[in-house]
Motif scaffolding. Sequence first.
Motif, PDB file in Angstrom:
ATOM      1  N   VAL A  25      30.560 -97.641  45.817  1.00 11.04           N
ATOM      2  CA  VAL A  25      31.353 -97.963  44.627  1.00 11.04           C
ATOM      3  C   VAL A  25      31.185 -99.450  44.292  1.00 11.04           C
ATOM      4  CG1 VAL A  25      33.659 -98.031  43.629  1.00 11.04           C
ATOM      5  CG2 VAL A  25      32.980 -96.102  45.085  1.00 11.04           C
ATOM      6  N   ILE A  69      33.504 -92.518  38.303  1.00 11.37           N
ATOM      7  CA  ILE A  69      34.631 -92.115  39.152  1.00 11.37           C
ATOM      8  C   ILE A  69      35.975 -92.552  38.578  1.00 11.37           C
ATOM      9  CG2 ILE A  69      33.183 -92.128  41.240  1.00 11.37           C
ATOM     10  CD1 ILE A  69      34.530 -94.779  42.009  1.00 11.37           C
ATOM     11  N   MET A 155      37.510 -83.333  43.159  1.00  8.04           N
ATOM     12  CA  MET A 155      37.664 -84.740  43.529  1.00  8.04           C
ATOM     13  C   MET A 155      39.154 -85.012  43.719  1.00  8.04           C
ATOM     14  SD  MET A 155      38.611 -87.897  41.932  1.00  8.04           S
ATOM     15  CE  MET A 155      38.020 -89.580  41.819  1.00  8.04           C
ATOM     16  N   MET A 157      42.192 -88.153  45.409  1.00  2.82           N
ATOM     17  CA  MET A 157      42.547 -89.396  46.104  1.00  2.82           C
ATOM     18  C   MET A 157      43.835 -89.147  46.883  1.00  2.82           C
ATOM     19  SD  MET A 157      41.881 -92.071  43.032  1.00  2.82           S
ATOM     20  CE  MET A 157      42.039 -93.653  43.845  1.00  2.82           C
ATOM     21  N   MET A 199      37.814 -93.042  50.698  1.00  2.00           N
ATOM     22  CA  MET A 199      37.435 -94.366  50.236  1.00  2.00           C
ATOM     23  C   MET A 199      37.362 -95.275  51.469  1.00  2.00           C
ATOM     24  SD  MET A 199      39.964 -94.197  46.873  1.00  2.00           S
ATOM     25  CE  MET A 199      40.457 -95.862  47.002  1.00  2.00           C
ATOM     26  N   VAL A 216      32.850 -95.216  48.746  1.00  2.00           N
ATOM     27  CA  VAL A 216      33.248 -96.413  49.477  1.00  2.00           C
ATOM     28  C   VAL A 216      32.793 -97.679  48.755  1.00  2.00           C
ATOM     29  CG1 VAL A 216      33.057 -97.661  51.669  1.00  2.00           C
ATOM     30  CG2 VAL A 216      33.199 -95.167  51.678  1.00  2.00           C
TER      31      VAL A 216
END
Length: 224
Positions: A25, A69, A155, A157, A199, A216
């Motif tokens: 990332v 993202i 996806m 988080m 992450m 990451v």
Amino acid sequence: MSVNTAAYKKILHEVHSRNAELIAVSKTKPVEDILELYQLGQRDFGENYVQELIDKQPQLPTDIKWHFIGHLQSNKVKYIASFIHMIHGVESLKLLREINKQAQKHDRVIKCLLQLHVAKEETKFGMNVEELMELLNGYFGEKDSLHHISIGGLMAMASFTNDHHQISTEFKEVRSIFDKVRTEMSSILPDFNQISMGMSSDYPLALSEGSTLVRVGSSIFGNR
Ligand SMILES: *Cc1c(COP(=O)(O)O)cnc(C)c1O
């Protein structure tokens, strides 16, 4: 140069030993840093902001696979449709239709991941299971006119917390929803095979729970 080569190699090894892939990332980081990692062999990079991505992309090698993202607005899809490899974080049929429309103009198929909300924070984007099923039903109804997108998986988080148990529980939830969709809808979703989660702070937990794509940033490029 702020790229942490040793950390990169360590993370890459951990990710590959789980048969997953690493997305580096690079948001807010200069093209020089991206090139440095590219020269080590990295090809998948993730960006959050359309303007930043379209500034950087023409300055970098064309075999980079760019992952969007961040939160993508429908009216900005046209700026990235000619080159974007995968769009993580789709949460509406409207956005899927627009991605399809813009991809068609370039005769491409763009992979899309559907974003789930499993974290405790209310501010994070994403759908609950009901909303996911609603979106998938809408997609099935229009599938014949959506040949320029492919639904590649989910996806998510996790909560922003140090509570590893909480984070693992959330990742497990993603995995179980993924398994359910994949088993029940495999004939209509042949490309549903990715789970994008993890992450810098939580990628080992994500890998343990079956993540196939970790995103990451700061552990490799330094703090933003
Ligand atoms: C910034 C970002 C990442 C990377 O975060 P780090 O903590 O720097 O590893 C991953 N996923 C998303 C959606 C992001 O916005």
